[in-house]
Design a protein around this motif. Sequence first.
Motif, PDB file in Angstrom:
ATOM      1  N   GLY A  91       2.324  39.752 -30.130  1.00 32.66           N
ATOM      2  CA  GLY A  91       2.401  38.494 -29.390  1.00 32.66           C
ATOM      3  C   GLY A  91       1.112  37.720 -29.490  1.00 32.66           C
ATOM      4  O   GLY A  91       0.472  37.677 -30.546  1.00 32.66           O
ATOM      5  N   THR A  92       0.693  37.121 -28.382  1.00 26.85           N
ATOM      6  CA  THR A  92      -0.487  36.256 -28.362  1.00 26.85           C
ATOM      7  C   THR A  92      -1.356  36.570 -27.154  1.00 26.85           C
ATOM      8  O   THR A  92      -0.839  36.780 -26.051  1.00 26.85           O
ATOM      9  CB  THR A  92      -0.061  34.775 -28.312  1.00 26.85           C
ATOM     10  OG1 THR A  92       0.775  34.483 -29.427  1.00 26.85           O
ATOM     11  CG2 THR A  92      -1.281  33.859 -28.350  1.00 26.85           C
ATOM     12  N   LEU A  93      -2.657  36.605 -27.369  1.00 25.53           N
ATOM     13  CA  LEU A  93      -3.626  36.723 -26.285  1.00 25.53           C
ATOM     14  C   LEU A  93      -4.439  35.438 -26.248  1.00 25.53           C
ATOM     15  O   LEU A  93      -5.055  35.062 -27.246  1.00 25.53           O
ATOM     16  CB  LEU A  93      -4.548  37.928 -26.504  1.00 25.53           C
ATOM     17  CG  LEU A  93      -5.641  38.128 -25.443  1.00 25.53           C
ATOM     18  CD1 LEU A  93      -5.023  38.479 -24.096  1.00 25.53           C
ATOM     19  CD2 LEU A  93      -6.634  39.208 -25.876  1.00 25.53           C
ATOM     20  N   ARG A  94      -4.451  34.767 -25.092  1.00 29.39           N
ATOM     21  CA  ARG A  94      -5.149  33.484 -24.952  1.00 29.39           C
ATOM     22  C   ARG A  94      -6.391  33.680 -24.087  1.00 29.39           C
ATOM     23  O   ARG A  94      -6.282  34.099 -22.940  1.00 29.39           O
ATOM     24  CB  ARG A  94      -4.203  32.460 -24.336  1.00 29.39           C
ATOM     25  CG  ARG A  94      -2.907  32.267 -25.154  1.00 29.39           C
ATOM     26  CD  ARG A  94      -1.809  31.659 -24.328  1.00 29.39           C
ATOM     27  NE  ARG A  94      -1.499  32.488 -23.170  1.00 29.39           N
ATOM     28  CZ  ARG A  94      -0.679  32.109 -22.182  1.00 29.39           C
ATOM     29  NH1 ARG A  94      -0.081  30.927 -22.239  1.00 29.39           N
ATOM     30  NH2 ARG A  94      -0.446  32.914 -21.164  1.00 29.39           N
ATOM     31  N   VAL A  95      -7.554  33.376 -24.666  1.00 27.75           N
ATOM     32  CA  VAL A  95      -8.834  33.666 -24.007  1.00 27.75           C
ATOM     33  C   VAL A  95      -9.634  32.380 -23.850  1.00 27.75           C
ATOM     34  O   VAL A  95      -9.754  31.588 -24.798  1.00 27.75           O
ATOM     35  CB  VAL A  95      -9.649  34.694 -24.810  1.00 27.75           C
ATOM     36  CG1 VAL A  95     -10.911  35.088 -24.048  1.00 27.75           C
ATOM     37  CG2 VAL A  95      -8.809  35.928 -25.122  1.00 27.75           C
ATOM     38  N   GLY A  96     -10.190  32.177 -22.663  1.00 26.92           N
ATOM     39  CA  GLY A  96     -11.010  31.001 -22.395  1.00 26.92           C
ATOM     40  C   GLY A  96     -12.472  31.360 -22.239  1.00 26.92           C
ATOM     41  O   GLY A  96     -12.812  32.474 -21.832  1.00 26.92           O
ATOM     42  N   PHE A  97     -13.344  30.410 -22.553  1.00 26.32           N
ATOM     43  CA  PHE A  97     -14.782  30.593 -22.355  1.00 26.32           C
ATOM     44  C   PHE A  97     -15.354  29.333 -21.727  1.00 26.32           C
ATOM     45  O   PHE A  97     -14.823  28.236 -21.896  1.00 26.32           O
ATOM     46  CB  PHE A  97     -15.493  30.901 -23.682  1.00 26.32           C
ATOM     47  CG  PHE A  97     -15.506  29.760 -24.663  1.00 26.32           C
ATOM     48  CD1 PHE A  97     -16.571  28.866 -24.716  1.00 26.32           C
ATOM     49  CD2 PHE A  97     -14.439  29.567 -25.531  1.00 26.32           C
ATOM     50  CE1 PHE A  97     -16.574  27.807 -25.616  1.00 26.32           C
ATOM     51  CE2 PHE A  97     -14.439  28.520 -26.434  1.00 26.32           C
ATOM     52  CZ  PHE A  97     -15.507  27.635 -26.481  1.00 26.32           C
ATOM     53  N   SER A  98     -16.458  29.504 -21.003  1.00 20.48           N
ATOM     54  CA  SER A  98     -17.023  28.370 -20.268  1.00 20.48           C
ATOM     55  C   SER A  98     -18.415  27.973 -20.725  1.00 20.48           C
ATOM     56  O   SER A  98     -19.003  27.058 -20.151  1.00 20.48           O
ATOM     57  CB  SER A  98     -17.052  28.696 -18.768  1.00 20.48           C
ATOM     58  OG  SER A  98     -17.880  29.822 -18.524  1.00 20.48           O
ATOM     59  N   PHE A 113     -10.734  42.361 -32.486  1.00 15.60           N
ATOM     60  CA  PHE A 113      -9.401  42.563 -31.910  1.00 15.60           C
ATOM     61  C   PHE A 113      -8.322  42.321 -32.959  1.00 15.60           C
ATOM     62  O   PHE A 113      -7.355  43.085 -33.058  1.00 15.60           O
ATOM     63  CB  PHE A 113      -9.212  41.610 -30.732  1.00 15.60           C
ATOM     64  CG  PHE A 113      -7.940  41.817 -29.958  1.00 15.60           C
ATOM     65  CD1 PHE A 113      -7.896  42.682 -28.882  1.00 15.60           C
ATOM     66  CD2 PHE A 113      -6.784  41.137 -30.308  1.00 15.60           C
ATOM     67  CE1 PHE A 113      -6.721  42.871 -28.165  1.00 15.60           C
ATOM     68  CE2 PHE A 113      -5.609  41.320 -29.600  1.00 15.60           C
ATOM     69  CZ  PHE A 113      -5.574  42.188 -28.523  1.00 15.60           C
ATOM     70  N   ARG A 114      -8.474  41.261 -33.760  1.00 15.13           N
ATOM     71  CA  ARG A 114      -7.474  40.963 -34.798  1.00 15.13           C
ATOM     72  C   ARG A 114      -7.413  42.083 -35.838  1.00 15.13           C
ATOM     73  O   ARG A 114      -6.350  42.403 -36.363  1.00 15.13           O
ATOM     74  CB  ARG A 114      -7.818  39.639 -35.480  1.00 15.13           C
ATOM     75  CG  ARG A 114      -7.652  38.412 -34.591  1.00 15.13           C
ATOM     76  CD  ARG A 114      -7.889  37.135 -35.377  1.00 15.13           C
ATOM     77  NE  ARG A 114      -7.834  35.960 -34.523  1.00 15.13           N
ATOM     78  CZ  ARG A 114      -8.902  35.272 -34.108  1.00 15.13           C
ATOM     79  NH1 ARG A 114     -10.110  35.665 -34.490  1.00 15.13           N
ATOM     80  NH2 ARG A 114      -8.771  34.209 -33.341  1.00 15.13           N
ATOM     81  N   THR A 115      -8.566  42.676 -36.141  1.00 18.96           N
ATOM     82  CA  THR A 115      -8.593  43.774 -37.105  1.00 18.96           C
ATOM     83  C   THR A 115      -7.859  44.996 -36.550  1.00 18.96           C
ATOM     84  O   THR A 115      -7.103  45.660 -37.265  1.00 18.96           O
ATOM     85  CB  THR A 115     -10.044  44.152 -37.435  1.00 18.96           C
ATOM     86  OG1 THR A 115     -10.704  43.010 -38.007  1.00 18.96           O
ATOM     87  CG2 THR A 115     -10.100  45.303 -38.430  1.00 18.96           C
ATOM     88  N   GLU A 121      -1.881  37.663 -32.092  1.00 16.52           N
ATOM     89  CA  GLU A 121      -2.694  36.476 -32.363  1.00 16.52           C
ATOM     90  C   GLU A 121      -3.636  36.232 -31.194  1.00 16.52           C
ATOM     91  O   GLU A 121      -3.267  36.394 -30.032  1.00 16.52           O
ATOM     92  CB  GLU A 121      -1.784  35.264 -32.559  1.00 16.52           C
ATOM     93  CG  GLU A 121      -2.537  33.969 -32.831  1.00 16.52           C
ATOM     94  CD  GLU A 121      -1.608  32.766 -32.909  1.00 16.52           C
ATOM     95  OE1 GLU A 121      -2.100  31.654 -33.120  1.00 16.52           O
ATOM     96  OE2 GLU A 121      -0.377  32.939 -32.736  1.00 16.52           O
ATOM     97  N   VAL A 122      -4.876  35.838 -31.483  1.00 20.49           N
ATOM     98  CA  VAL A 122      -5.846  35.498 -30.439  1.00 20.49           C
ATOM     99  C   VAL A 122      -6.127  34.004 -30.505  1.00 20.49           C
ATOM    100  O   VAL A 122      -6.531  33.486 -31.551  1.00 20.49           O
ATOM    101  CB  VAL A 122      -7.159  36.284 -30.601  1.00 20.49           C
ATOM    102  CG1 VAL A 122      -8.123  35.931 -29.470  1.00 20.49           C
ATOM    103  CG2 VAL A 122      -6.900  37.785 -30.623  1.00 20.49           C
ATOM    104  N   LEU A 141      -3.797  30.405 -20.142  1.00 26.07           N
ATOM    105  CA  LEU A 141      -4.731  31.450 -20.550  1.00 26.07           C
ATOM    106  C   LEU A 141      -4.326  32.771 -19.916  1.00 26.07           C
ATOM    107  O   LEU A 141      -3.789  32.801 -18.803  1.00 26.07           O
ATOM    108  CB  LEU A 141      -6.161  31.114 -20.120  1.00 26.07           C
ATOM    109  CG  LEU A 141      -6.878  29.976 -20.841  1.00 26.07           C
ATOM    110  CD1 LEU A 141      -8.239  29.736 -20.200  1.00 26.07           C
ATOM    111  CD2 LEU A 141      -7.032  30.259 -22.325  1.00 26.07           C
ATOM    112  N   ASP A 142      -4.600  33.864 -20.632  1.00 23.75           N
ATOM    113  CA  ASP A 142      -4.396  35.213 -20.099  1.00 23.75           C
ATOM    114  C   ASP A 142      -5.686  35.789 -19.531  1.00 23.75           C
ATOM    115  O   ASP A 142      -5.657  36.650 -18.641  1.00 23.75           O
ATOM    116  CB  ASP A 142      -3.891  36.153 -21.205  1.00 23.75           C
ATOM    117  CG  ASP A 142      -2.624  35.642 -21.848  1.00 23.75           C
ATOM    118  OD1 ASP A 142      -1.627  35.475 -21.124  1.00 23.75           O
ATOM    119  OD2 ASP A 142      -2.631  35.392 -23.073  1.00 23.75           O
TER     120      ASP A 142
END
Length: 294
Positions: A91-98, A113-115, A121-122, A141-142
């Motif tokens: 599936g998909t992992l959605r990550v946010g940064f500030s 993580f992708r490896t 998908e990230v 976002l997750d």
Amino acid sequence: MERRDIEIFLTLAEELHFGRTAERLGVSGARVSQTIKQLERRFGVALFQRTSRQVALTPVGGQLREDVQAGYQRIQEGIAKAVAAGRGFAGTLRVGFSSPLVGEAIMAAAQAFRTRHPDCEVRIREVHLSDAFGALRSDELDLQITELPVQEPDLAGGPAVLRDPRLLAVSAKHPFARRDHVTVEDLARDVVLVPADAPAYLLDAIIPAMTPGGQAIRRETVLTSRQELLTLVSGGAGMAVVGSQATRYHARPDIAYVPIAGLPPLEYGPVWPVGGQTSRVRSFLALLQAELDR
């Protein structure tokens, strides 16, 4: 009807045999019989006809089976999907940064993580303090790595993974620009620019409302982005408390960054919706920590 009651009723409606129903569900025959009797008392009507030789659905029981079966199947499918999402990685992992410093660490963790999980998908995106948790709450976002502390009842999180010493950003023409450091007392001598709509407890943690000597620090909430912050600071509209990462990612000849004595480093840590710590999230955080420990 409780979930177990539904399971017993539907299984008996299919098997039409108390013993086989009990064996299939891993319960006692007495439990099956007791459950059906309780349902019949609750509804005030027989659901099954029982003889010494056979068990059959009554008309009401047959209608109940029809009405319940489709909805129960959808519930089971939904539960199965949720369990699969929590245990699996496809599936998909959605990550946010500030901040740029956090973004750089997340990019490195995303590659690892992708490896390790090529079927997941990230997706990475920036979030702003002016809407610190909007993307998490709207299910965009997750996971988010953001400024701490976070004190929101619908969000959970972990300890700090990054720390960044605080600096004071001032115009190159500001009197503080020639200092080798400033103190917390100095923050009361000019306007301190802060993000609009950021949680009050977070602003208090980043920029205290008062100096140790009791002077009020004038905080002006006008910022919506880092570029706006830099533009206002360079024009002399006020000062800003930033992390030392600014000297690397936002070096400008019209802005000076001065160390602040007496304030601990800014801290960044993971945040996710309550109940949302899936296997994907846990794996990503472990890889992020491994990257930061290098």
